[in-house]
Design a protein around this motif. Structure first.
Motif, mmCIF file in Angstrom:
data_model
loop_
_atom_site.group_PDB
_atom_site.id
_atom_site.type_symbol
_atom_site.label_atom_id
_atom_site.label_comp_id
_atom_site.label_asym_id
_atom_site.label_seq_id
_atom_site.Cartn_x
_atom_site.Cartn_y
_atom_site.Cartn_z
ATOM 1 N N SER A 182 3.486 19.257 -0.218
ATOM 2 C CA SER A 182 4.612 18.321 -0.250
ATOM 3 C C SER A 182 4.152 16.881 -0.497
ATOM 4 O O SER A 182 4.956 16.008 -0.788
ATOM 5 C CB SER A 182 5.401 18.396 1.057
ATOM 6 N N LYS A 183 2.862 16.657 -0.366
ATOM 7 C CA LYS A 183 2.380 15.285 -0.575
ATOM 8 C C LYS A 183 0.955 15.300 -1.093
ATOM 9 O O LYS A 183 0.108 16.055 -0.603
ATOM 10 C CB LYS A 183 2.435 14.536 0.760
ATOM 11 N N LEU A 184 0.718 14.461 -2.104
ATOM 12 C CA LEU A 184 -0.636 14.322 -2.651
ATOM 13 C C LEU A 184 -1.081 12.876 -2.498
ATOM 14 O O LEU A 184 -0.301 11.955 -2.721
ATOM 15 C CB LEU A 184 -0.658 14.670 -4.136
ATOM 16 N N THR A 185 -2.337 12.684 -2.126
ATOM 17 C CA THR A 185 -2.893 11.333 -2.053
ATOM 18 C C THR A 185 -4.211 11.328 -2.804
ATOM 19 O O THR A 185 -5.004 12.264 -2.659
ATOM 20 C CB THR A 185 -3.150 10.925 -0.585
ATOM 21 N N ILE A 186 -4.406 10.312 -3.613
ATOM 22 C CA ILE A 186 -5.694 10.171 -4.296
ATOM 23 C C ILE A 186 -6.257 8.786 -3.997
ATOM 24 O O ILE A 186 -5.518 7.798 -3.980
ATOM 25 C CB ILE A 186 -5.579 10.433 -5.821
ATOM 26 N N GLN A 187 -7.543 8.770 -3.695
ATOM 27 C CA GLN A 187 -8.250 7.502 -3.508
ATOM 28 C C GLN A 187 -9.243 7.363 -4.645
ATOM 29 O O GLN A 187 -10.102 8.232 -4.849
ATOM 30 C CB GLN A 187 -9.003 7.500 -2.196
ATOM 31 N N CYS A 188 -9.109 6.277 -5.393
ATOM 32 C CA CYS A 188 -9.952 6.127 -6.577
ATOM 33 C C CYS A 188 -10.112 4.639 -6.891
ATOM 34 O O CYS A 188 -9.577 3.789 -6.167
ATOM 35 C CB CYS A 188 -9.324 6.868 -7.753
ATOM 36 N N GLU A 229 -1.721 0.807 -10.262
ATOM 37 C CA GLU A 229 -2.078 -0.606 -10.202
ATOM 38 C C GLU A 229 -3.473 -0.723 -9.616
ATOM 39 O O GLU A 229 -3.966 0.206 -8.979
ATOM 40 C CB GLU A 229 -1.060 -1.359 -9.357
ATOM 41 N N TYR A 230 -4.046 -1.884 -9.847
ATOM 42 C CA TYR A 230 -5.415 -2.041 -9.392
ATOM 43 C C TYR A 230 -5.674 -3.483 -8.985
ATOM 44 O O TYR A 230 -5.195 -4.420 -9.621
ATOM 45 C CB TYR A 230 -6.358 -1.560 -10.501
ATOM 46 N N GLN A 282 -8.079 2.136 -4.778
ATOM 47 C CA GLN A 282 -6.680 2.484 -5.039
ATOM 48 C C GLN A 282 -6.324 3.685 -4.158
ATOM 49 O O GLN A 282 -7.015 4.697 -4.183
ATOM 50 C CB GLN A 282 -6.506 2.890 -6.512
ATOM 51 N N THR A 283 -5.256 3.540 -3.382
ATOM 52 C CA THR A 283 -4.768 4.691 -2.614
ATOM 53 C C THR A 283 -3.347 4.968 -3.074
ATOM 54 O O THR A 283 -2.454 4.161 -2.876
ATOM 55 C CB THR A 283 -4.797 4.406 -1.102
ATOM 56 N N GLU A 284 -3.171 6.091 -3.744
ATOM 57 C CA GLU A 284 -1.885 6.389 -4.370
ATOM 58 C C GLU A 284 -1.301 7.647 -3.739
ATOM 59 O O GLU A 284 -1.949 8.690 -3.699
ATOM 60 C CB GLU A 284 -2.124 6.595 -5.873
ATOM 61 N N GLU A 285 -0.082 7.524 -3.233
ATOM 62 C CA GLU A 285 0.566 8.683 -2.604
ATOM 63 C C GLU A 285 1.705 9.192 -3.465
ATOM 64 O O GLU A 285 2.482 8.410 -4.008
ATOM 65 C CB GLU A 285 1.150 8.277 -1.247
ATOM 66 N N PHE A 286 1.787 10.504 -3.594
ATOM 67 C CA PHE A 286 2.883 11.121 -4.325
ATOM 68 C C PHE A 286 3.583 12.106 -3.397
ATOM 69 O O PHE A 286 2.960 13.042 -2.894
ATOM 70 C CB PHE A 286 2.361 11.884 -5.553
ATOM 71 N N SER A 287 4.877 11.879 -3.165
ATOM 72 C CA SER A 287 5.636 12.820 -2.345
ATOM 73 C C SER A 287 6.512 13.679 -3.243
ATOM 74 O O SER A 287 7.084 13.186 -4.211
ATOM 75 C CB SER A 287 6.513 12.069 -1.349
ATOM 76 N N PHE A 288 6.581 14.962 -2.932
ATOM 77 C CA PHE A 288 7.333 15.887 -3.771
ATOM 78 C C PHE A 288 8.234 16.738 -2.890
ATOM 79 O O PHE A 288 7.960 16.905 -1.704
ATOM 80 C CB PHE A 288 6.388 16.866 -4.487
ATOM 81 N N ASN A 345 -8.403 0.928 8.949
ATOM 82 C CA ASN A 345 -8.131 0.877 7.518
ATOM 83 C C ASN A 345 -7.536 2.189 7.066
ATOM 84 O O ASN A 345 -7.633 3.212 7.730
ATOM 85 C CB ASN A 345 -9.417 0.600 6.749
ATOM 86 N N GLN A 346 -6.997 2.121 5.858
ATOM 87 C CA GLN A 346 -6.411 3.332 5.284
ATOM 88 C C GLN A 346 -7.440 4.450 5.207
ATOM 89 O O GLN A 346 -7.167 5.579 5.563
ATOM 90 C CB GLN A 346 -5.932 3.031 3.861
ATOM 91 N N ALA A 347 -8.619 4.076 4.741
ATOM 92 C CA ALA A 347 -9.631 5.107 4.508
ATOM 93 C C ALA A 347 -9.949 5.868 5.785
ATOM 94 O O ALA A 347 -10.043 7.090 5.786
ATOM 95 C CB ALA A 347 -10.895 4.478 3.948
#
Lengths: 141, 201
Positions: free
Chosen positions: A60-66, A94-95, A101-107, B193-195
């Motif tokens: 239900s949720k994806l998070t990517i740290q990049c 965005e950067y 970058q911590t990007e969350e996607f909720s589905f 922090n978030q991490a």
């Protein structure tokens, strides 16, 4: 029911494909549960990696740290093999210089056996992916 | 050990020796192209260059571009997301040197502000009597434009590997610098922090 992160090697997940490999920064670093370790791309976009859960999971949720990722596309597959990927989401991230970058996607909940992450473009020559988290509940195949 | 991959654009006026240079480099000096053939569009050649004093290497995807295409829009597509640039001129042809600024400008429009390694290459140094562009002049322009500089004679097989080795080394250096930055992003072991928050999952 407690929600789980499936993108962990300790949960049985594997990175079964990655288009870049520096042995110091291998793709397994994405699923080791730590933000400190990362996978690097080593040149020319697009770049991609595929995570296999070896079971069917409900996410239900994806998070990517990049870092330095510009356009990201995520696809899912419900097949036993890494085929028949379907579009999940595509987004321009965005950067901020010097910030992960911590990007969350909720589905709405969806099923998947594999997730495919395609980095279509970047803000610089190389990018790093530190962690992917897929939250949801497990299901037998 | 890592094998990096770089899209390397070779640009410059027609007949300055771009294709001769690229061919010579890719077949290890086995063959000098005596007859001139006009390149149209882009020709792609691939060669892996080892990085000295490391076990790393850089796979160069060399895009040998047509010199006639300075004002063609077709190049815009073929030149997308370049990682390294090699701009060639003919030391006996002043116009080819003057046009290097235009080639560089055209390349920079493709990089959207990202720094990429570049080298300015003066070819045909074997034609001593006909030389019109002096080394000092070219070297100064290269410096002010943020490019490395080298002179070569593809015909005499002199220094033809140098431009690509310069680019491979610079690209490798760039990678090492980025990796350092990636490391520095997550030095936040203290504080909420978030991490560290997400780690609890």
């Amino acid at each position: 029911m407690r929600s789980t992160n499936f993108c962990l090697s300790t949960e049985g997940a594997d990175v079964i494909l990655a288009t870049s490999s520096d042995e110091k920064y291998p793709p397994e670093n994405i699923i080791d549960g730590q933000s400190e370790t990362f996978w690097t791309t080593t040149g020319m976009f697009p770049q991609e990696f595929v995570i296999c859960f070896h079971k069917c999971v409900i996410i239900s949720k994806l998070t990517i740290q990049c870092y330095l990722v510009q356009t990201l596309r995520i696809e899912k597959s419900m097949s036993k093999d890494p085929v028949d990927f379907e579009h999940c989401i595509e987004k321009d991230l965005e950067y901020k210089e010097g910030e992960l970058q911590t990007e969350e996607f909720s589905f709405p909940e969806f099923q998947a056996t594999h997730l495919r992450f395609i980095i279509l473009s970047a803000f610089d020559t190389f990018v790093s992916v530190h962690r992917v988290i897929a939250e949801g509940i497990a299901q037998d195949i | 050990m890592v094998k990096l991959a770089a899209k390397c654009i070779v640009a410059g006026d027609p007949a300055v020796g771009k294709s001769a240079l690229v061919q010579m480099f890719c077949n290890d000096g086995a063959h000098f192209q005596k007859n001139y053939t006009l390149t149209t569009g882009v020709e792609l050649l691939v060669k892996t260059v080892p990085v000295p004093e490391t076990s790393d290497s850089v796979e160069l995807f060399i895009f040998d571009s047509a010199g006639m295409e300075l004002f063609s829009e077709m190049l815009d597509k073929l030149w997308e997301q370049p990682n390294a640039a090699c701009i060639v001129y003919d030391v006996t042809n002043e116009q080819s040197f003057n046009n290097c600024a235009k080639w560089l400008e055209k390349l920079r429009t493709q990089t959207s502000g990202v720094h990429i390694p570049g080298v300015l290459v003066g070819n045909k140094t074997d034609l001593i009597d006909r030389r019109v562009v002096e080394q000092k002049q070219a070297q100064e322009w290269a410096e002010t434009s943020g490019l490395e500089y080298c002179e070569i004679s593809v015909k005499e097989m002199e220094n033809y590997e140098v431009p690509f080795h310069i680019l491979a080394n610079s690209f490798h250096q760039l990678y090492k610098e980025k990796v350092e930055i990636f490391h520095s992003l997550v030095n936040w072991k203290t504080g909420a922090n978030q991490a560290t928050d997400i780690k609890d999952l």
